[in-house]
Enzyme design. Structure first.
Site: not given
Length: 439
Positions: A258, A260-262, A378
């Site tokens: 979440a 959900g970009g990847k 990150c």
């Protein structure tokens, strides 16, 4: 009745932010309560985020003209001073306008007795020469010039002494919004042309398939976003997903997915063919993944509620696994300004390292022989990155580190335990990527 307007909404949000909570959630809730729209909503958000990000700098300057310091002020007066000074020094609002509106707000918030103080302090603070300031030590200099809390400034001073200030001040992705074109619907070149038709300039990013766009408002307001032509994702984050090497027809797990970009990038690399389990620990965030996949028209995504730190016997054996684990976030200070002021206490750090370790071991357990596992964060903290990989290889001798594909940007540091993006070097978010192969 509470005061109204974008400046008042920003001050209300700053007051709530002092009580704790994630900055984006605090702001969204306040803007919804204020019923602001369009430019007023954007202006309020800009004031809030500027004041949150620049708080250490603002407080230092204000403190030069407040004998008792900023902390002794009434909370509404403190928030008004910070927001007004942020406007004057960082948002090109004329000093007279910033001062006048601040005085009016003090009265509207029922603090008329402080109107004279606010007027006098702001007139001096707006013109303060920060380049002439003297500091107690190098950490305080970083705190003030780079806008950070003591713990974050001390961390950067320890691990990145020569580029600490650049890390704090260099905008990620060139200050633009990083996008990824949906290859099932368009190409990056065609998407750039379509965005130009909406008045949005977009140029190619450093990562294949990415664009850097200059939106005046929210990217979600674009009809192209609603139609699934692109999703918003930082370049370094896109690179982590690409390093998974997902292929059509494979079984792929995205364990900490979440919002959900990847997952969207993985599904697109799979040509929307195969099985992609996209997981998060909370049902609400799993819903975000489903919504994003539906908007993009992706049918191979199965959004699942799952605790990545615990083995799930129901999961299939996977060809590829992505573990983008929870981390300290020290690589995304520009996207989440409240992280600049987080406390890096030892018990919390140990708990975080334990969680990362557990997720990495679970991820390894799902992988087929010959499969690929990508561990990413990150953050630029070596304990969460290279040290975790070193310990993992000692626990799991059947794994080895392999060279990432696609090729990394030239200034992205690649070593035997993974690749690191440092914002001051790459112009992207701070990110760590390690590609592991199971023999």
């Amino acid at each position: 009745m509470r005061p109204r307007g974008p400046r008042a909404a920003a001050v209300e949000a700053l007051l709530h932010q002092e009580q704790g909570g994630y900055a984006n959630l605090v702001l969204d809730a306040q803007l919804d309560r204020s019923a602001l729209a369009g430019r007023d909503r954007a202006f309020a958000a800009a004031i809030f985020y500027t004041a949150v990000e620049r708080q250490a700098t603002l407080d230092f300057i204000l403190g030069q003209f407040l004998p008792k310091g900023v902390d002794r002020l009434d909370p509404p007066v403190r928030a008004i001073l910070r927001s007004a000074l942020a406007q004057a020094r960082y948002m090109q609002v004329p000093v007279p306008a910033a001062v006048h509106e601040a005085v009016e707000l003090v009265r509207a918030f029922g603090k008329s007795s402080a109107a004279g103080l606010v007027n006098a302090v702001l007139r001096k603070a707006c013109n303060y020469d920060l380049s002439a300031a003297s500091f107690e030590d190098e950490v305080q200099r970083l705190m003030v010039l780079g806008s950070a809390g003591r713990d974050v400034a001390a961390f950067l001073r320890q691990y990145y002494p020569d580029e600490a200030l650049d890390i704090l001040t260099a905008p990620a992705d060139g200050g633009r919004t990083a996008l990824r074109a949906n290859p099932l619907k368009t190409t990056p070149e065609a998407l750039a042309d379509l965005l130009a038709g909406e008045g949005v300039e977009a140029v190619p990013g450093r990562v294949p398939g990415s664009l850097l766009a200059a939106f005046e408002g929210s990217p979600a307001a674009s009809p192209l976003f609603a139609q699934g032509y692109f999703h918003v994702e930082g370049q370094a984050s896109q690179l982590a997903a690409l390093c998974v090497g997902a292929r059509p027809g494979e079984t792929v797990l995205d364990l900490c997915a979440a919002p959900g970009g990847k997952t969207l990038t993985l599904a697109q690399e799979m040509g929307d063919s195969g099985r992609l389990l996209s997981c998060d620990v909370t049902p609400k965030r799993v819903g975000l993944i489903r919504t994003a996949a539906g908007r993009m028209g992706l049918g191979c995504v199965e959004a699942v509620c799952n605790d990545a730190a615990k083995p799930n016997p129901a999961f299939p054996r996977a060809d590829r696994v992505l573990a983008d684990v929870p981390c300290s976030g020290l690589g995304i200070l520009h996207k989440k300004p409240d992280i600049r002021y987080k406390t890096l206490d030892e018990p919390r750090r140990r708990q975080l390292l334990d969680t990362q370790r557990a997720i990495l071991d679970c991820a390894a357990g799902y992988l087929k022989p010959g499969g690929r596992l990508v561990y990413s964060t990150c953050t630029i903290h070596p304990d969460e990155n290279q040290a975790q990989i070193q310990a993992f290889l000692e626990r799991q001798p059947d794994f080895r580190v392999v060279r990432p594909q696609p090729a990394l940007p030239q200034d992205m540091e690649a070593g035997p335990l993974g690749a690191l993006s440092v914002p001051s070097r790459t112009g992207m978010d701070g990110f760590f990527i390690c590609v592991l192969q199971r023999d």
